[in-house]
Design an enzyme around this catalytic site. Structure first.
Site, PDB file in Angstrom:
ATOM      1  N   ASP A 177      38.464  32.690  39.405  1.00 13.01           N
ATOM      2  CA  ASP A 177      37.379  31.696  39.454  1.00 13.01           C
ATOM      3  C   ASP A 177      35.964  32.269  39.544  1.00 13.01           C
ATOM      4  O   ASP A 177      35.706  33.184  40.334  1.00 13.01           O
ATOM      5  CB  ASP A 177      37.506  30.810  40.704  1.00 13.01           C
ATOM      6  CG  ASP A 177      38.901  30.347  40.990  1.00 13.01           C
ATOM      7  OD1 ASP A 177      39.801  30.582  40.189  1.00 13.01           O
ATOM      8  OD2 ASP A 177      39.087  29.741  42.058  1.00 13.01           O
ATOM      9  N   TRP A 237      46.628  39.201  40.086  1.00 14.48           N
ATOM     10  CA  TRP A 237      45.989  38.632  41.272  1.00 14.48           C
ATOM     11  C   TRP A 237      46.415  39.428  42.516  1.00 14.48           C
ATOM     12  O   TRP A 237      47.584  39.781  42.665  1.00 14.48           O
ATOM     13  CB  TRP A 237      46.396  37.157  41.415  1.00 14.48           C
ATOM     14  CG  TRP A 237      45.610  36.448  42.457  1.00 14.48           C
ATOM     15  CD1 TRP A 237      44.445  35.767  42.283  1.00 14.48           C
ATOM     16  CD2 TRP A 237      45.926  36.362  43.863  1.00 14.48           C
ATOM     17  NE1 TRP A 237      43.999  35.262  43.489  1.00 14.48           N
ATOM     18  CE2 TRP A 237      44.887  35.609  44.478  1.00 14.48           C
ATOM     19  CE3 TRP A 237      46.954  36.837  44.671  1.00 14.48           C
ATOM     20  CZ2 TRP A 237      44.870  35.320  45.839  1.00 14.48           C
ATOM     21  CZ3 TRP A 237      46.929  36.553  46.036  1.00 14.48           C
ATOM     22  CH2 TRP A 237      45.894  35.809  46.594  1.00 14.48           C
ATOM     23  N   GLU A 279      41.790  21.793  43.701  1.00 13.91           N
ATOM     24  CA  GLU A 279      41.080  23.037  44.008  1.00 13.91           C
ATOM     25  C   GLU A 279      39.655  22.951  43.457  1.00 13.91           C
ATOM     26  O   GLU A 279      39.348  22.113  42.599  1.00 13.91           O
ATOM     27  CB  GLU A 279      41.779  24.235  43.338  1.00 13.91           C
ATOM     28  CG  GLU A 279      43.222  24.437  43.784  1.00 13.91           C
ATOM     29  CD  GLU A 279      43.885  25.688  43.194  1.00 13.91           C
ATOM     30  OE1 GLU A 279      44.551  26.389  43.953  1.00 13.91           O
ATOM     31  OE2 GLU A 279      43.742  25.953  41.991  1.00 13.91           O
TER      32      GLU A 279
HETATM   33  C1  FRU Z   1      41.801  28.540  41.964  1.00 16.05           C
HETATM   34  C2  FRU Z   1      42.165  29.237  43.253  1.00 16.05           C
HETATM   35  C3  FRU Z   1      41.336  28.711  44.400  1.00 16.05           C
HETATM   36  C4  FRU Z   1      41.355  29.845  45.380  1.00 16.05           C
HETATM   37  C5  FRU Z   1      41.323  31.046  44.467  1.00 16.05           C
HETATM   38  C6  FRU Z   1      42.084  32.229  44.982  1.00 16.05           C
HETATM   39  O1  FRU Z   1      42.082  29.259  40.813  1.00 16.05           O
HETATM   40  O2  FRU Z   1      43.555  29.078  43.499  1.00 16.05           O
HETATM   41  O3  FRU Z   1      41.795  27.490  44.932  1.00 16.05           O
HETATM   42  O4  FRU Z   1      40.276  29.823  46.259  1.00 16.05           O
HETATM   43  O5  FRU Z   1      41.871  30.630  43.232  1.00 16.05           O
HETATM   44  O6  FRU Z   1      41.841  33.347  44.189  1.00 16.05           O
END
Ligand code: FRU
Length: 494
Positions: free
Chosen positions: A37, A61, A219
């Site tokens: 994000d 990730w 989110e």
């Molecule tokens: C959205 C998300 C958010 C979170 C972040 C973690 O893509 O899941 O809700 O803060 O990515 O990287």
């Protein structure tokens, strides 16, 4: 078939580190490693700041940091050192940043306004221990225009009340009541909080438990005013994963009013800012006045960890400007490519306007760089633009009159073996009732962005071709003439 046009100049040379296979030429990417994000987007002293979810030790990730980049024009970016590192309270999840020009926080010094970042601390130990309160909101400030940040000693500033998904604070100033509003994603709804000093927050209201799409967790929300014909409305963006119209991650929106306490929507149905599969977690820049500038993460959680790029993973969408539009269906959000993208344009070339069956616009010397196509029909007809290459990869962007839908078919656009959900056709309903269609299409090395009907129907899709899609043809079941058809090669941003 019409003649072939000798239209295409040579691609601009870029530094070698931005020339790897699939490296976008007009989109922001980290030089290496994982991004998701966009975060903390704030305009300050002539610079657009872009922070983003970043894992500096891998291309999947992992423990989240806020990386940082700035741009003077929204298009060319300087990549800067990581701004926020994980600490004893947790990883640094998504959030926002504001200019505290009245120094409500007291972090200002010697007349300097602080930049204040508001983010989610995600405590891994708490998550592993199966606690429910492992996400809390914290703040940090910068007195040197975003270069260095100090985390507040009183963190977290908003403690988890017992909601597992409690994250992604987007903070904005509510001038009528001289207070800050935090729009927070709280599992299956939005919770609004307010504060006078960014440190103490009180709950105002909740929105959306029984409205909108609920195929996944909510989110990355955003709340901002936009005017239309002299009247102010509030737009609420809510990203949701999964549950988007073409699968996985997507962003829905509501238009309504906000009185400092409560958001009241004008409509009940779910609307989507982008029907492609690759525009997620997008929010707007703060401190840009009445202009609302948006950027999203050009990816989808279904396959984000598997896309076949090597040095890095993840990119942003092109910068976009959000506007309101009204017709008898009510008020809608429309998305325009930011006008700053004109900085990348080389000379525009007019293309043949008669569409008779399949017309090859270019099939000898493929384009090597990114480009923009603009097209306007003289009436409603189905048509398809095929973007291809000599490796037989092809991507189709089209309009189907019978179902009144736009579509992007990426089934044969290149590597799609990494995830079985990837090779699909995606559809977007046509929102406009106009008797002609206009399209603007941006094609980069590994993505396409379609803005139809002045941005009322938008689609963003990534794909992974063997070579750039530098061959263009257009076809239609019936012969017709275009009012406009033109091509503009674009310079690389690197
Ligand atoms: C959205 C998300 C958010 C979170 C972040 C973690 O893509 O899941 O809700 O803060 O990515 O990287």
């Amino acid at each position: 078939m019409l003649g072939l046009l000798p239209l295409f100049g040579s691609a601009q040379q870029s530094p070698s580190q931005n020339k790897e296979k699939y490296r976008p030429e007009i989109h922001f990417t980290p030089e290496s490693k994982w991004m998701n994000d966009p975060n903390g987007m704030v305009y300050y002293k002539g610079k657009y700041h872009l922070f983003y979810q970043y894992y500096p030790d891998g291309t999947i990730w992992g423990p989240m940091h806020w990386a940082h980049a700035t741009s003077k024009d929204l298009v060319h970016w300087d990549r800067l050192p990581v701004a926020l590192y994980p600490d004893s309270l947790g990883l640094i999840f998504s959030g926002s940043a504001v200019v505290d020009s009245l120094n409500t926080s007291g972090f200002g010094k010697d007349g300097k306004s602080p930049l204040v970042a508001i983010f989610t601390h995600h405590n891994m130990k708490g998550e592993q221990a199966k606690r429910i309160d492992f996400q809390n909101q914290s703040i940090a400030y910068s007195l040197d225009e975003g270069n260095t940040w100090t985390k507040y000693s009183g963190n977290p500033v908003l403690k988890n009340p017992g909601i597992v998904d409690f994250r992604d604070p987007k903070v904005s100033w509510f001038p009528e009541q001289k207070k800050w509003i935090m729009t927070l994603a709280t599992k299956d709804r939005i919770t609004f909080y307010s504060s006078l000093n960014l440190k103490e927050w009180r709950k105002e209201s909740e929105f959306g438990e029984a409205l909108g799409a609920h195929g996944g967790v909510w989110e990355c929300p955003d709340l901002f005013p936009l005017s239309l014909n002299g009247k102010q409305y509030y737009v609420l963006l809510i990203s949701i994963n999964p549950g988007a119209p073409n699968g996985g991650s997507g962003t829905q929106y509501f238009i309504g009013s906000f009185d400092g306490n409560k958001f009241t929507p004008l409509q009940k149905e779910t609307r989507w800012i982008d029907y492609g599969t690759d525009n997620y977690a997008g929010v707007t820049w703060s401190n840009t006045g009445s202009r609302k500038l948006f950027i999203g993460w050009m990816n989808n959680w279904i396959y984000a960890n598997q896309v076949p790029t090597e040095a890095w993973r993840g990119a942003t969408t092109l910068p976009r400007e959000l506007k309101l539009y009204s017709d008898k269906n009510g008020i809608s959000l429309r998305t325009e490519p930011a006008k700053e993208l004109a900085l990348l344009e080389k000379t525009t070339v007019n293309l043949p306007k008669h569409v008779t069956g399949s017309v090859k616009i270019l099939n000898k010397t493929p384009l090597t760089g990114p480009y923009k196509l603009q097209l306007q029909t003289d009436r409603m007809s189905s048509f398809a633009l095929t973007l291809s290459n000599n490796a037989l990869n092809k991507l189709i962007v089209g309009y189907d009159k019978a179902s009144d839908r736009f579509y992007i078919d990426r089934r044969a656009a290149g590597d799609n073996a990494f995830n079985k959900e990837f090779a699909k056709v995606h559809y977007a309903p046509r929102i406009s009732k106009s008797k002609t269609i206009n399209l603007t299409v941006y094609v980069d090395v590994a993505s396409v962005e379609l803005f139809a009907d002045d941005g009322l129907s938008v689609m963003t899709d990534v794909f992974f071709p063997e070579q750039p899609l530098g061959l263009i043809s257009i076809n239609s079941p019936a012969a017709f003439k275009l009012k406009e058809f033109k091509y503009t090669p674009l310079k690389s941003i690197w």
